[in-house]
Design a protein around this motif. Structure first.
Motif, short mmCIF file in Angstrom:
data_model
loop_
_atom_site.label_atom_id
_atom_site.label_comp_id
_atom_site.label_asym_id
_atom_site.label_seq_id
_atom_site.Cartn_x
_atom_site.Cartn_y
_atom_site.Cartn_z
N GLU A 89 0.79 -1.22 0.00
CA GLU A 89 0.00 0.00 0.00
C GLU A 89 0.83 1.28 0.00
O GLU A 89 0.33 2.33 -0.41
N GLY A 90 2.08 1.20 0.44
CA GLY A 90 2.96 2.36 0.30
C GLY A 90 3.16 2.70 -1.17
O GLY A 90 2.90 3.83 -1.61
N ILE A 156 -4.43 -6.15 -2.56
CA ILE A 156 -4.77 -5.35 -1.39
C ILE A 156 -6.16 -5.72 -0.87
O ILE A 156 -6.38 -5.84 0.34
N THR A 157 -7.11 -5.91 -1.78
CA THR A 157 -8.46 -6.29 -1.39
C THR A 157 -8.47 -7.61 -0.63
O THR A 157 -9.15 -7.77 0.38
N ARG A 158 -7.71 -8.58 -1.10
CA ARG A 158 -7.67 -9.90 -0.46
C ARG A 158 -7.04 -9.81 0.93
O ARG A 158 -7.48 -10.49 1.87
N GLY A 196 5.32 12.18 -0.48
CA GLY A 196 4.42 12.49 0.61
C GLY A 196 3.30 11.48 0.75
O GLY A 196 2.91 11.11 1.87
N ALA A 197 2.77 11.02 -0.38
CA ALA A 197 1.67 10.04 -0.35
C ALA A 197 2.15 8.72 0.23
O ALA A 197 1.46 8.11 1.07
N GLU A 198 3.32 8.26 -0.20
CA GLU A 198 3.84 7.00 0.32
C GLU A 198 4.14 7.12 1.81
O GLU A 198 3.80 6.23 2.60
N ALA A 199 4.77 8.22 2.21
CA ALA A 199 5.11 8.41 3.63
C ALA A 199 3.85 8.48 4.49
O ALA A 199 3.80 7.90 5.58
#
Length: 217
Positions: A89-90, A156-158, A196-199
């Motif tokens: 998800e990062g 990610i859903t699983r 920034g989004a990943e962090a």
């Protein structure tokens, strides 16, 4: 054919709600005929729905024993699942900031802007917990959709499916904190800030792991 598809979707959502609200508890054996009577449908759409729920990790099928609701994660399994969420998800948040179109960025921002339902006590609390689960899952899904990688989104859903079964046992005093963390992720994606989004996503997951581990103490 269209009606059958709609019916199957309806039954799938009904059974999923029963599981997430723990009216079908972890490790409960599932009686297909009884569920069909309760939902006032034939056994066929129930079987179709259970096959979908099996692929989502919410139920298990064993030879000669039929379907059972998936068991709760152990502490080690829970930690391993969050390790995988950090890995997946990062980058999903990073790629969403890089790749998402205007509509996808707007969807992430809109989802992060909606307040979570207020926690409730007792039996009625199961409903608010299920709504929280659905809303949280939707946020992470729209971020994954913005990453532009269907295989990543499916993985990610699983992973989330097992977390969903556990959520009824988690503390709900920090829903505002969760919402603030989601909004920081959404702001970075909207601003086209991959770092920034990943962090922000990794910080959110690290904090969520600690909140959720209280259920094991």
């Amino acid at each position: 054919m269209i009606r059958r598809s709609v019916l199957s979707d309806d039954v799938h959502e009904s059974l999923k709600s029963l599981i997430l609200e723990h009216r079908l508890a972890p490790e409960d054996r599932i009686n297909i005929d009884a569920l069909a009577r309760e939902l006032q449908v034939s056994p066929t759409p129930v079987r179709e729905a259970l096959a979908r729920l099996e692929s989502e990790g919410l139920v298990r099928k064993r030879p000669l024993a039929g379907y059972t609701v998936s068991p709760l994660l152990t502490r080690d399994e829970f930690s391993q699942m969050f390790d995988m969420r950090m890995v997946l998800e990062g980058p999903a948040a990073r790629w969403a900031a890089q790749r998402a179109g205007a509509d996808e960025r707007a969807a992430v921002a809109a989802e992060a802007a909606i307040p979570f339902p207020a926690p409730e006590d007792g039996q009625d609390g199961r409903r608010s917990h299920a709504l929280f689960t659905a809303r949280d899952a939707t946020f992470h899904d729209v971020v994954a959709a913005g990453a532009g990688n269907p295989l990543l989104r499916d993985a990610i859903t699983r992973l989330h499916a097992h977390l969903h079964i556990h959520r009824l046992y988690f503390p709900y005093t920090e829903t505002d904190t969760t919402l603030d963390e989601h909004r920081r992720v959404a702001a970075a994606i909207a601003g086209g800030d991959p770092d920034g989004a990943e962090a922000a996503m990794l910080a959110h997951l690290a904090a969520a792991r600690q909140r959720h581990l209280r259920a094991f103490d």
